[in-house]
Design a protein around this motif. Structure first.
Motif, short mmCIF file in Angstrom:
data_model
loop_
_atom_site.label_atom_id
_atom_site.label_comp_id
_atom_site.label_asym_id
_atom_site.label_seq_id
_atom_site.Cartn_x
_atom_site.Cartn_y
_atom_site.Cartn_z
N THR A 177 0.84 -1.20 0.00
CA THR A 177 0.00 0.00 0.00
C THR A 177 0.88 1.24 0.00
OG1 THR A 177 -0.16 0.44 2.39
CG2 THR A 177 -1.61 -1.28 1.48
N TYR A 178 0.28 2.36 -0.43
CA TYR A 178 1.01 3.63 -0.47
C TYR A 178 0.04 4.77 -0.23
CZ TYR A 178 4.90 6.66 -1.79
OH TYR A 178 5.93 7.58 -1.77
N GLN A 179 0.49 5.79 0.49
CA GLN A 179 -0.36 6.94 0.77
C GLN A 179 -0.78 7.62 -0.53
OE1 GLN A 179 2.35 9.16 3.32
NE2 GLN A 179 2.89 10.56 1.68
N TYR A 180 -2.03 8.03 -0.60
CA TYR A 180 -2.56 8.62 -1.82
C TYR A 180 -3.88 9.29 -1.51
CZ TYR A 180 -3.38 9.05 -6.86
OH TYR A 180 -3.56 9.55 -8.11
N THR A 229 -7.35 17.40 3.74
CA THR A 229 -6.49 18.00 4.76
C THR A 229 -6.17 16.98 5.85
OG1 THR A 229 -7.40 20.20 4.33
CG2 THR A 229 -6.23 19.90 6.41
N ARG A 230 -7.17 16.18 6.23
CA ARG A 230 -6.92 15.12 7.21
C ARG A 230 -5.88 14.13 6.68
NH1 ARG A 230 -12.02 12.48 10.35
NH2 ARG A 230 -10.21 11.32 11.16
N LEU A 231 -6.02 13.76 5.43
CA LEU A 231 -5.04 12.86 4.83
C LEU A 231 -3.65 13.50 4.81
CD1 LEU A 231 -7.06 11.46 1.78
CD2 LEU A 231 -6.24 10.12 3.73
N ALA A 232 -3.58 14.77 4.41
CA ALA A 232 -2.30 15.46 4.30
C ALA A 232 -1.58 15.50 5.65
CB ALA A 232 -2.51 16.87 3.76
N LEU A 263 -5.33 -3.50 12.24
CA LEU A 263 -4.76 -2.15 12.16
C LEU A 263 -5.75 -1.14 11.60
CD1 LEU A 263 -2.09 -0.41 12.38
CD2 LEU A 263 -1.75 -0.95 9.95
N VAL A 264 -6.48 -1.53 10.55
CA VAL A 264 -7.45 -0.64 9.90
C VAL A 264 -8.78 -1.39 9.80
CG1 VAL A 264 -7.89 0.86 7.92
CG2 VAL A 264 -5.54 0.32 8.55
N PRO A 265 -9.52 -1.47 10.90
CA PRO A 265 -10.75 -2.28 10.92
C PRO A 265 -11.92 -1.67 10.16
CG PRO A 265 -10.46 -1.13 13.01
CD PRO A 265 -9.22 -0.87 12.22
N GLN A 266 -11.81 -0.41 9.79
CA GLN A 266 -12.93 0.26 9.13
C GLN A 266 -13.14 -0.23 7.69
OE1 GLN A 266 -10.24 1.75 10.43
NE2 GLN A 266 -10.90 3.07 12.13
N ILE A 267 -12.14 -0.91 7.13
CA ILE A 267 -12.23 -1.45 5.77
C ILE A 267 -12.28 -2.97 5.87
CG2 ILE A 267 -11.02 -1.69 3.56
CD1 ILE A 267 -9.79 1.07 4.06
N ASP A 268 -13.18 -3.58 5.11
CA ASP A 268 -13.24 -5.04 5.03
C ASP A 268 -12.22 -5.48 3.98
OD1 ASP A 268 -13.79 -7.70 4.51
OD2 ASP A 268 -15.95 -7.47 4.66
N TRP A 269 -11.04 -5.86 4.46
CA TRP A 269 -9.92 -6.10 3.55
C TRP A 269 -10.10 -7.34 2.69
CZ3 TRP A 269 -6.84 -2.37 2.29
CH2 TRP A 269 -6.70 -1.28 3.17
N GLN A 280 2.91 3.39 4.57
CA GLN A 280 2.91 4.47 5.54
C GLN A 280 1.76 4.21 6.51
OE1 GLN A 280 2.62 5.19 2.06
NE2 GLN A 280 4.85 5.07 1.94
N LYS A 281 2.07 3.61 7.63
CA LYS A 281 1.04 3.14 8.56
C LYS A 281 0.07 4.23 8.98
CE LYS A 281 2.62 -0.87 11.22
NZ LYS A 281 3.08 -1.31 12.57
N GLU A 282 0.62 5.35 9.40
CA GLU A 282 -0.24 6.41 9.94
C GLU A 282 -1.23 6.92 8.91
OE1 GLU A 282 3.72 6.50 12.13
OE2 GLU A 282 3.00 6.19 10.10
N ALA A 283 -0.81 7.00 7.66
CA ALA A 283 -1.69 7.49 6.60
C ALA A 283 -2.84 6.52 6.35
CB ALA A 283 -0.89 7.72 5.31
N LEU A 284 -2.54 5.21 6.35
CA LEU A 284 -3.59 4.23 6.11
C LEU A 284 -4.55 4.16 7.29
CD1 LEU A 284 -4.57 2.25 3.98
CD2 LEU A 284 -3.27 0.46 5.13
N VAL A 285 -4.02 4.26 8.50
CA VAL A 285 -4.87 4.28 9.69
C VAL A 285 -5.82 5.48 9.63
CG1 VAL A 285 -4.89 4.65 12.19
CG2 VAL A 285 -3.32 2.98 11.18
N GLU A 286 -5.30 6.63 9.23
CA GLU A 286 -6.13 7.83 9.13
C GLU A 286 -7.19 7.66 8.05
OE1 GLU A 286 -7.53 11.73 10.03
OE2 GLU A 286 -6.42 10.18 11.12
N ALA A 287 -6.85 7.02 6.94
CA ALA A 287 -7.84 6.79 5.88
C ALA A 287 -9.01 5.97 6.41
CB ALA A 287 -7.18 6.06 4.71
#
Length: 675
Positions: free
Chosen positions: A170-173, A227-230, A257-263, A283-290
């Protein structure tokens, strides 16, 4: 790999070619110089001032340089090939049919304007129909396959820790302004860009069927989410740390780590639910924030954001009014451009992007002579030998690390001109419905190609650029250097010019890519492309100490009033420029030691070497683009790839008699000395 070079090297050594060398030209176009400026005061202006006067910026460009000039020539050649194919009818399913139909659809302004935003209505409605956050897990995967990535993106590439295996990553985007600083910085220029962006988002929503009230509300949602993502995104310096961007885990651990998405549902849409058991989160923090954004923001806000990502991403495939608004912001406001590229250039660009190797196969057949590849092989071999000599002579590196460095250098996988095996495009369907639908099919084709690598070993013969690309690259996970046919032309390479020119131009480019294997990032990968520390602790500390000299030097450069270069962000490219110059100059001297070159055009061979290098970076650039590139580009600006690099090269001082007190002079104890 060395054996590949030996037949050509032996052949070249056996050929005395005295008469040929005598007739080779200097390669230097003296009209590119501005001799009213002393090379000791401003070498860039001295070497490139004439070029700058001859090549003023047109409205189409925010920056125009030697790369762009060659790119224009290549584009005209590609236009002849593509438009020639498009002028005839071809059997359905052939590469020619796909090239011709896609080009003709991109050129059909009447149909594009008649359709307006009609082609994306169904996808806008599909996004609007989402009933709850749970459905977003599959929707964002479906949209990504069509070409619209949001919140984050995914890809398949070599596992940095096990380079022969492909790994899902994965990559921040998801921020449309590209750089996080545009959302966070509070200087006047950035605030103005942010305000103009808000107006742009509103206008684009209005052009695609939304009322002004809806557009305003949607814009607020977009700004909030982006802005939250940034805020969670890694900055460009941290993105250059391979260890910080590698977090391998199982799919179950990702779910925690990111339970809001059904992976599992997400992977099922991609066709990878049975193939992906582990992955790396970039980038862990970015994916967690997503994940938090998906759960915490109102559903209608997430819908507005996804609709925006769709609209923003496909503006170039719709009607002229939508494209014009898109250009007004990204082209004019952000980069300072004054006019759009002509439609034919955009059409060539899309065909080149979708069917790149098919076009490339035609390109090299017509425009790339075999003897150019042979001469490049000789240059590469000589550069490898030179870099090996420099490694041996390093006073700051111990024998243990030197041995490992030689192993890596000898293991370089060299790619020149074009691939030995061409891509198969039979699975791509180009049909005569809408331009937008064909772009979606092309995106799905590319994702299928990439995801098809899962479970298979890394193909080290695959190319990361098409042959017609005016560029070159180093890939640390495959330890390869690649020089496409597109860059093997003047001013980078000239079959009629002597070694002073070619070592100064393409030779430094070769040395640059080789040095990337030993820059602050590349040095962390071993000869097999694995992220592995092969340095002694003492040598690593000495390397970092010397690299810090370069960071400090470039940090001190003021690229615009009150704006400084980012020495840490550009460190890898600056090290590669430094190493490329050192290695190529030594290779040039080695190659000509038995038959020194003459003075030509009033310039010594050594002077021609450095002038050829400088011409590669000749450009004109708008003030707006200086700011954009300083934020987003890991390469230093063209001017500073010359004036920032050469004062650290001892041979340059000798070539131009630069002395203490001259403005370009840097005291020896303050110069960078790495490779």
């Amino acid at each position: 790999m060395k054996r590949v070079f030996l037949p050509f090297v032996a052949l070249m050594l056996m050929m005395t070619a005295c008469n040929e060398k005598e007739t080779q030209k200097s390669g230097i176009d003296v009209t590119n110089l501005d001799t009213s400026v002393s090379p000791k005061v401003d070498f860039y202006k001295y070497a490139c001032g004439g070029w700058q006067q001859k090549n003023p910026l047109t409205g189409e460009y925010a920056r125009f340089g030697s790369f762009d000039q060659l790119g224009e020539n290549n584009r005209k050649q590609l236009r002849e090939l593509i438009a020639g194919i498009a002028a005839s009818t071809h059997e359905a399913g052939t590469v020619e049919q796909k090239i011709g139909d896609l080009y003709n659809m991109a050129m059909d302004s009447v149909k594009l304007n008649k359709d307006g935003y009609e082609p994306i209505k169904a996808d806008l409605a599909r996004i609007a129909a989402v009933k709850d956050q749970k459905e977003l897990s599959t929707l964002i995967a479906q949209l990504m396959l069509d070409g619209t990535s949001a919140y984050f993106t995914v890809y398949v590439d070599a596992d940095p820790m096990s380079s022969m295996e492909n790994l899902f990553q994965t990559y921040q985007y998801g921020i449309s302004l590209g750089e996080r600083e545009y959302y966070l910085d509070e200087d006047e220029t950035t605030v103005n860009i942010r305000n103009e962006y808000k107006k742009h988002v509103v206008k684009m929503f209005e052009l695609t069927g939304f009322t002004h009230e809806q557009a305003e509300k949607n814009m607020q949602a977009v700004m909030n989410i982006e802005t939250r993502l940034a805020k969670a995104f890694y900055d460009n310096v941290k993105l250059r740390d391979p260890y910080a961007n590698y977090n391998k885990m199982t799919v179950d651990e990702l779910q925690t780590l990111v339970p809001q998405i059904d992976w599992k549902a997400y992977l099922a849409v991609l066709g990878l639910d049975e193939k992906v058991t582990e992955l790396s989160v970039g980038q862990k923090e970015a994916l967690v924030e997503a994940g938090k954004i998906i759960a915490e923001e109102p559903l209608e806000s997430n819908v507005a954001y996804l609709q925006w990502k769709l609209i923003d991403g496909v503006a170039g495939y719709l009607s002229d009014d939508i494209y014009a608004q898109n250009f007004d912001f990204y082209g004019k406001v952000l980069s300072g451009k004054e006019e759009q590229s002509p439609r034919w250039k955009r059409a060539v660009g899309i065909v080149n992007g979708v069917l790149g190797e098919a076009v490339g196969q035609m390109y090299v057949k017509q425009y790339f002579p075999p003897e150019a590849k042979e001469r490049m092989l000789t240059l590469v071999h000589n550069l490898q030998a030179s870099l090996g000599e420099r490694i041996d002579n390093l006073s700051w590196m111990g024998d243990e690390t030197k041995a490992k460095a030689h192993e890596k250098l000898n293991a370089f996988h060299v790619k020149i001109g074009y691939p030995d095996k061409w891509r198969d495009y039979s699975g791509l369907n180009i049909t005569n419905d809408t331009y937008y639908e064909n772009v979606k099919r092309a995106n799905r084709f590319e994702y299928a190609y990439m995801f098809g690598k899962m479970g298979k070993p890394v193909d080290r013969d695959e190319w990361g650029m098409t042959p017609q690309t005016v560029n070159a690259y180093y890939n640390p996970t495959t330890n390869e250097i690649c020089f496409p046919a597109g860059i093997l032309q003047y001013p980078f390479f000239d079959m009629q010019a002597d070694d002073a020119f070619n070592y100064g131009a393409i030779g430094v480019v070769i040395g640059h890519e080789m040095t990337h294997g030993f820059d602050d990032q590349g040095r962390q990968f071993d000869k097999d492309g694995n992220l592995k520390d092969w340095w002694t602790e003492e040598d690593a500390a000495r390397f970092q100490e010397r690299a810090q000299v370069m960071v400090n030097f470039f940090d001190s450069i003021e690229v615009a009033p009150g704006v400084h270069a980012n020495g840490r962000f550009t460190l890898g490219e600056n090290i590669a420029d430094h190493g490329g110059l050192q290695v190529s100059f030594q290779a040039f001297k080695n190659a000509t030691k038995d038959a020194p070159l003459a003075v030509k055009d009033g310039l010594t061979p050594e002077q021609r070497f450095f002038l050829a290098y400088a011409t590669v970076w000749a450009d004109n650039i708008r003030p707006e683009e200086i700011l954009v590139r300083t934020k987003s580009d890991p390469h230093s600006l063209g001017k500073w790839r010359v004036n920032g690099a050469l004062p650290h090269i001892g041979a340059w001082y000798e070539a131009f008699d630069v002395q203490p007190g001259d403005p370009m002079y840097v005291a020896p104890e303050d110069r960078v000395s790495i490779w």
